[in-house]
Design a protein around this motif. Structure first.
Motif, PDB file in Angstrom:
ATOM      1  N   GLN A 150       8.653 -22.704  55.489  1.00 15.88           N
ATOM      2  CA  GLN A 150       9.020 -22.529  56.886  1.00 15.88           C
ATOM      3  C   GLN A 150       7.908 -21.833  57.659  1.00 15.88           C
ATOM      4  O   GLN A 150       7.633 -22.169  58.814  1.00 15.88           O
ATOM      5  CB  GLN A 150      10.321 -21.714  56.987  1.00 15.88           C
ATOM      6  N   TYR A 153       5.202 -24.389  58.308  1.00 13.35           N
ATOM      7  CA  TYR A 153       5.583 -25.267  59.422  1.00 13.35           C
ATOM      8  C   TYR A 153       5.412 -24.534  60.757  1.00 13.35           C
ATOM      9  O   TYR A 153       4.902 -25.102  61.728  1.00 13.35           O
ATOM     10  CB  TYR A 153       7.046 -25.707  59.285  1.00 13.35           C
ATOM     11  N   THR A 237       6.062 -33.279  60.796  1.00 12.80           N
ATOM     12  CA  THR A 237       7.292 -34.072  60.905  1.00 12.80           C
ATOM     13  C   THR A 237       7.583 -34.803  59.594  1.00 12.80           C
ATOM     14  O   THR A 237       8.730 -34.852  59.132  1.00 12.80           O
ATOM     15  CB  THR A 237       7.169 -35.096  62.054  1.00 12.80           C
ATOM     16  N   ARG A 240       8.799 -32.266  56.859  1.00 12.74           N
ATOM     17  CA  ARG A 240      10.182 -31.832  57.089  1.00 12.74           C
ATOM     18  C   ARG A 240      11.169 -32.898  56.617  1.00 12.74           C
ATOM     19  O   ARG A 240      12.187 -32.590  55.993  1.00 12.74           O
ATOM     20  CB  ARG A 240      10.403 -31.540  58.570  1.00 12.74           C
ATOM     21  N   GLU A 241      10.878 -34.148  56.909  1.00 14.04           N
ATOM     22  CA  GLU A 241      11.783 -35.230  56.509  1.00 14.04           C
ATOM     23  C   GLU A 241      11.760 -35.440  54.999  1.00 14.04           C
ATOM     24  O   GLU A 241      12.802 -35.683  54.386  1.00 14.04           O
ATOM     25  CB  GLU A 241      11.408 -36.514  57.246  1.00 14.04           C
ATOM     26  N   ASN A 243      11.198 -33.208  52.697  1.00 13.82           N
ATOM     27  CA  ASN A 243      11.773 -32.065  51.982  1.00 13.82           C
ATOM     28  C   ASN A 243      13.231 -31.803  52.339  1.00 13.82           C
ATOM     29  O   ASN A 243      13.831 -30.851  51.839  1.00 13.82           O
ATOM     30  CB  ASN A 243      10.950 -30.800  52.259  1.00 13.82           C
ATOM     31  N   ARG A 244      13.802 -32.658  53.176  1.00 20.40           N
ATOM     32  CA  ARG A 244      15.167 -32.418  53.641  1.00 20.40           C
ATOM     33  C   ARG A 244      16.186 -32.516  52.507  1.00 20.40           C
ATOM     34  O   ARG A 244      17.074 -31.699  52.371  1.00 20.40           O
ATOM     35  CB  ARG A 244      15.506 -33.419  54.753  1.00 20.40           C
ATOM     36  N   ASP A 245      16.066 -33.522  51.666  1.00 20.14           N
ATOM     37  CA  ASP A 245      17.060 -33.755  50.606  1.00 20.14           C
ATOM     38  C   ASP A 245      16.394 -33.914  49.239  1.00 20.14           C
ATOM     39  O   ASP A 245      16.727 -34.815  48.476  1.00 20.14           O
ATOM     40  CB  ASP A 245      17.887 -35.013  50.913  1.00 20.14           C
ATOM     41  N   SER A 251       9.594 -30.659  46.407  1.00 17.67           N
ATOM     42  CA  SER A 251       9.268 -30.110  47.716  1.00 17.67           C
ATOM     43  C   SER A 251       7.952 -29.347  47.684  1.00 17.67           C
ATOM     44  O   SER A 251       7.102 -29.499  48.567  1.00 17.67           O
ATOM     45  CB  SER A 251      10.401 -29.186  48.182  1.00 17.67           C
TER      46      SER A 251
END
Length: 295
Positions: A150, A153, A237, A240-241, A243-245, A251
């Motif tokens: 985080q 990012y 961007t 983030r996508e 590492n979302r699920d 990750s």
């Protein structure tokens, strides 16, 4: 709700001790802690056999006798810790030597049991304590990793908001994301595919010629008059996508490979603009030169 089944590897060369430990683990009526822990035991007689078994199956905990036929005392634990650096190991023995207990923890044991005092309650208590500590450590590591991601990012997004685009000053253009969102999605998809190839290349030692692919992407971005800000937006961007699920290990791999990829892509874009400026400058200089005297 289905109770999770934990795999336990027992390294013991005395059949009587194996039977005793199995009996303790099957005494669910005796120990109320048994209701909180469902285990399946695989027993082997030495470390060599343990290595072979671990190549086929993963174990949450290893129960290790410190006095095996081929290796004894703290040497057994030292050797086991070298072979199994990530697994939780609970050492045990018949010995009442306090120094052996201290040395066991100093050399990486996650728990220690004395067979003389062992019963079903103590065995389950030790197993639960080690498992809970392992789960806590895993969650803490995940939280630290997430916090680090985080922050990365946030740093990149701060860079986006604070950077004055050289190409925006040159061409009066907004970011690709703002001006052409459909094109931005296509570029993000391309970058995401390259990130997946980077992970595959790292994991399986295959060659995907990523440098050539990144150079082609940089040339395409250059013709669109993209800036480093556009690359950072594509990078953040996409990460983030991705590492979302996904799990924490994958990750972390995305973040690590992404750091290298985004720097390489920026380098290729800088090379593109250097060539572009050289061509413009040469053209500008030649246009200002006086015509050659034909006489």
């Amino acid at each position: 709700m289905t109770q999770e089944l934990y795999q336990l590897l027992l390294i013991e060369d005395e059949s009587a001790t194996v039977k005793m430990i199995l009996d303790f683990l099957e005494s669910s009526a005796v120990s109320p802690l048994a209701e909180r822990l469902l285990v399946q035991v695989t027993a082997v007689s030495d470390l060599d056999e343990a290595v072979k078994v671990c190549q086929k199956q993963e174990f949450e905990i290893i129960l290790l006798d410190l006095f095996l036929a081929d290796i004894e005392g703290i040497d057994a634990l030292v050797q086991a810790r070298k072979i199994f650096p990530e697994q939780s190991i609970i050492a045990y023995s018949q010995s009442e030597d306090e120094q052996l207990v201290i040395q066991s923890f100093q050399h990486g044991a996650d728990g220690y049991l004395r067979l003389k005092n062992l019963d079903s309650y103590l065995l389950y208590y030790e197993l639960l304590s080690v498992l809970q500590r392992k789960i806590y450590q895993s969650k803490s590591e995940s939280q630290r990793s997430l916090a680090s991601q985080q922050k990365e990012y946030l740093d990149l997004e701060t860079l986006i908001s604070s950077t004055t685009s050289v190409t925006a000053r040159m061409f009066g253009s907004d970011t690709i994301k703002d001006s052409f969102p459909e094109l931005f999605e296509e570029l993000k998809q391309t970058y995401g595919n390259l990130l997946d190839l980077a992970l595959e290349q790292r994991a399986f030692k295959v060659e995907h010629d990523l440098s050539s692919r990144l150079r082609n992407l940089a040339d395409r971005l250059g013709f669109m008059k993209a800036s480093p800000r556009d690359i950072i937006q594509i990078h953040t961007t996409t990460l983030r996508e991705k590492n979302r699920d996904t799990n924490i290990v994958k990750s972390q791999a995305y973040v690590a490979e992404g750091r290298l990829m985004v720097l390489e892509l920026m380098g290729y874009l800088a090379s593109f603009y250097r060539k572009y400026y050289v061509s413009l400058n040469n053209l500008s200089i030649s246009s200002r030169l006086p015509p050659k005297d034909s006489s």
